[in-house]
Scaffold this motif. Structure first.
Motif, mmCIF file in Angstrom:
data_model
loop_
_atom_site.group_PDB
_atom_site.id
_atom_site.type_symbol
_atom_site.label_atom_id
_atom_site.label_comp_id
_atom_site.label_asym_id
_atom_site.label_seq_id
_atom_site.Cartn_x
_atom_site.Cartn_y
_atom_site.Cartn_z
ATOM 1 N N LYS A 113 0.803 -1.220 0.000
ATOM 2 C CA LYS A 113 0.000 0.000 0.000
ATOM 3 C C LYS A 113 0.837 1.272 0.000
ATOM 4 O O LYS A 113 2.027 1.272 0.295
ATOM 5 N N ASP A 114 0.155 2.373 -0.349
ATOM 6 C CA ASP A 114 0.722 3.695 -0.128
ATOM 7 C C ASP A 114 0.825 3.914 1.380
ATOM 8 O O ASP A 114 0.227 3.175 2.173
ATOM 9 N N VAL A 115 1.588 4.917 1.767
ATOM 10 C CA VAL A 115 1.844 5.115 3.192
ATOM 11 C C VAL A 115 1.705 6.589 3.555
ATOM 12 O O VAL A 115 1.966 7.474 2.744
ATOM 13 N N ILE A 116 1.244 6.824 4.778
ATOM 14 C CA ILE A 116 1.198 8.174 5.329
ATOM 15 C C ILE A 116 2.206 8.236 6.471
ATOM 16 O O ILE A 116 2.229 7.370 7.352
ATOM 17 N N VAL A 117 3.060 9.246 6.415
ATOM 18 C CA VAL A 117 4.134 9.409 7.390
ATOM 19 C C VAL A 117 3.928 10.716 8.148
ATOM 20 O O VAL A 117 3.643 11.756 7.541
ATOM 21 N N GLU A 118 4.045 10.647 9.465
ATOM 22 C CA GLU A 118 3.946 11.842 10.311
ATOM 23 C C GLU A 118 5.266 12.014 11.055
ATOM 24 O O GLU A 118 5.734 11.084 11.717
#
Length: 360
Positions: A113-118
């Motif tokens: 999957k695509d990823v969200i990074v914080e």
């Protein structure tokens, strides 16, 4: 895993690979974009395993042939050479078996999957915010080098530069699988530009990594969501927008709050905030199902203390050390330019070894 069991599973995979290859040439499949994309992805997953299996089969046969020739060859010199070849091919077989045993481990479906990074500045004040900005650039470069694309979602700048928080997405097949081990506290040791005495300061930033959830994976009841709008602002409260385009979304049952103000359009900010909210809720759902993942999540965020580190970047010693696997690379500028593959590969191998030992 027993070698013969591995061979049996590999033979089944080869059959699936050949069937998939045949179907990809079917005009009916070619005319259906969804089916074709699904089969193409599966074909790409199977191909490296099948190529290794065929190399294994060939090496096995060559090892047997060399051993037989060594027994019947009357010339002792040639017999010795055949014997050496047989040993070499046997070693190649063992190596391929080990690699294929890892390849046959169950894959995490989230890895593709695509990823969200914080990224959040933690201990260290202004220097921590600058460090958060350095990490952002490192991951953007890593995404570029990996053939992925990065997309800004939201950021909160700091007065002295860098970011107090920044959220971005990395898009591409396998993005989460590549970045999942970056989650945790990253510690930097360097002399800040504002330090007149040349003293080394230690600062930290936390990195959270979440697979991006699809709409069907996280259903959101409109009644559970509160949406507020406000004017976006830059560092120190400086207004960067004269309209109420910034969006704050609160998920009432969990108390999760997401803000997004980077876009000039309220609609775009709302869409990005919803993506982050889904990713956070999806992560919570995964943690609830898997106690091990829940522990991973707690350790990746922590409290941002200097002791809760997964990696140290020491500028004076030109080194980057990953404390989870004890790997040190003395090429710090090179790493900060996004060249993270050595860490990614080593961490993936360590995880595979752990899973093999548990399976065995």
């Amino acid at each position: 895993m027993d070698d013969e069991l591995i061979i049996k599973r590999l033979a089944n995979i080869e059959r699936e690979y050949e069937e998939t290859e045949s179907r990809l040439a079917d005009p009916t499949v070619i005319g259906n974009p969804l089916d074709y994309a699904k089969l193409t992805r599966r074909y790409s997953e199977l191909r490296p395993v099948v190529m290794s299996y065929r190399a294994l089969r060939e090496a096995r046969q060559e090892s047997l042939d060399a051993a037989e020739l060594a027994q019947v060859e009357p010339d002792p010199v040639l017999a010795g050479e055949f014997l050496e070849l047989g040993v070499s091919k046997s070693q190649e077989v063992e190596k391929l078996i080990e690699e294929l045993e890892i390849a046959l481990l169950p894959k995490d479906p989230d890895d593709r999957k695509d990823v969200i990074v914080e990224i959040r500045a933690a201990a260290g004040g202004a220097e921590a915010a600058l460090w958060a900005g350095d990490l952002l650039r490192m991951y953007q470069r890593f995404a570029e080098l990996s053939g992925f694309t990065s997309e800004s979602i939201d950021s909160s700048g700091a007065d002295s530069g860098g970011y107090s928080t920044v959220t971005f997405a990395v898009k591409g097949e396998g993005a989460f699988g590549k970045l999942r081990y970056e989650a945790g506290v990253h510690r930097v040791q360097r002399v800040p530009k504002t330090e007149s005495q040349g003293r080394v300061h230690t600062s930290t930033a936390t990195v959270a990594v979440m697979p991006e959830a699809e709409n069907i994976e996280v259903e959101l009841d409109p009644g559970d969501i509160k949406i507020d709008t406000f004017r976006s602002s830059g560092p120190g409260g400086q207004s960067v927008n004269t309209t109420d385009s910034a969006v704050r979304i609160t998920h009432l049952p969990s108390g999760t709050v997401v803000t997004c103000q980077d876009e000039k359009s309220q609609l775009q900010n709302r869409e990005k905030a919803m993506r982050v909210l889904r990713a956070r809720l999806y992560q919570v759902e995964i943690e609830a199902r898997t106690a091990e993942r829940a522990e991973d999540r707690r350790s990746q965020i922590g409290r941002g203390n200097r002791s809760e580190k997964i990696r140290t970047y020491n500028f004076r010693e030109n080194r980057v050390t990953d404390h989870r696997i004890g790997l040190t690379i003395k090429r710090l500028p090179y790493i900060l330019e996004g060249n993270l593959d050595q860490f990614v590969d080593a961490l993936g191998a360590a995880e595979a070894t752990r899973r093999l030992s548990e399976a065995g």
